[in-house]
Design a protein around this motif. Structure first.
Motif: not given
Length: 280
Positions: A207-211, A247-249, A256-260
């Motif tokens: 994903x865009x913020x991978x690193x 912010x878009x990234x 893509x993340x799990x819910x809280x």
């Protein structure tokens, strides 16, 4: 006169660029670290740390290296840039801390470690110890980090959200008890109304913020700024266009993340696994 060397063209971060040049010159000369130490007159382990970027060394040793390699002034100039960049980094960090203290909310994504606002003392100490800080500096930095965590408690507590890649939760402390304490601390903090933790599992793929380590701060005047950080430097981003792009990234990573609630279950499972492994 030695051939003119190109100073640009590789790493643009002064500290990394300095380390790269040290290693390149040594390899071109055919010196081992031990041989370099014997010829120049310093312990070879110092040169090893300098090439890894763990320390910059002092001007005397850098001047001696310039003489040894026949690059008069080159390494010293790179060293001065690296030292200046380090000073500027501290100034920028102080500005960031000031903004963080005044912010009304914050949200971030971390690439490799648990965010500072959620670290236990043991985790913070272990992490900072890897930076080879002197004992007094280590204690001072740990206390400063723990002091910042007060922003998450109290009547005017900071609203904070973090996205934790699964890799962060799969990189434990070597002390099982300390690691379990850190995982439990995440669960405890995640129960606070002002703290939201979301786990981004391996199954989400790239994903865009991978690193990227990035923290967004919403200030009292409504502005949003972003802080990008690496192991060697940090940048405060205040331009609206750049912040919006980051912010878009971030939003796409959050999608893509799990819910809280599912993230809490995920952390509980990791904690249970850690407890089982330590009891074997």
């Amino acid at each position: 006169m030695p051939a003119r060397r190109v100073v640009t063209g590789r790493s643009q971060e002064p500290r990394k660029r300095f380390a790269e040049e040290l290693r390149k010159l040594r390899i071109e000369r055919g010196d081992s670290l031990r041989r370099l130490g014997e010829v120049v007159g310093w312990d070879w382990s110092l040169f090893s740390k300098m090439e890894k970027g763990e320390t910059l060394g002092g001007p005397e040793v850098v001047d001696a290296l310039d003489t040894h390699y026949g690059t008069p002034g080159l390494l010293l100039a790179l060293w001065e840039l690296a030292v200046g960049d380090q000073t500027q980094f501290k100034v920028k960090y102080r500005k960031y801390f000031t903004l963080e203290a005044e912010a009304v909310s914050a949200w971030n994504h971390v690439a490799g470690v648990i965010p500072g606002l959620l670290q236990t003392r043991a985790y913070a100490h272990t992490l900072m110890e890897t930076g080879l800080l002197e004992r007094d500096d280590l204690t001072r930095h740990v206390e400063a980090r723990l002091g910042r965590q007060e922003r998450l408690t109290g009547a005017d507590a900071l609203g904070f959200r973090t996205i934790l890649p699964e890799a962060v939760l799969r990189r434990p402390l070597l002390d099982p008890a300390q690691w379990q304490e850190q995982l439990q601390h995440l669960l405890t903090m995640g129960d606070r109304r002002n703290v939201t933790i979301q786990v981004l599992p391996h199954s989400a793929g790239l994903y865009a913020l991978n690193l990227t380590d990035v923290t967004f701060l919403r200030l009292t005047d409504g502005r949003v700024v972003a802080w990008l950080e690496t192991n060697f430097s940090g940048s405060l981003i205040e331009g609206t266009t750049d912040v919006d792009l980051l912010q878009l990234r971030y939003d796409r990573a959050r999608d893509l993340a799990l819910s809280p609630p599912d993230s809490r279950k995920f952390i509980m499972n990791v904690l249970e696994e850690a407890q089982c492994e330590s009891s074997i």
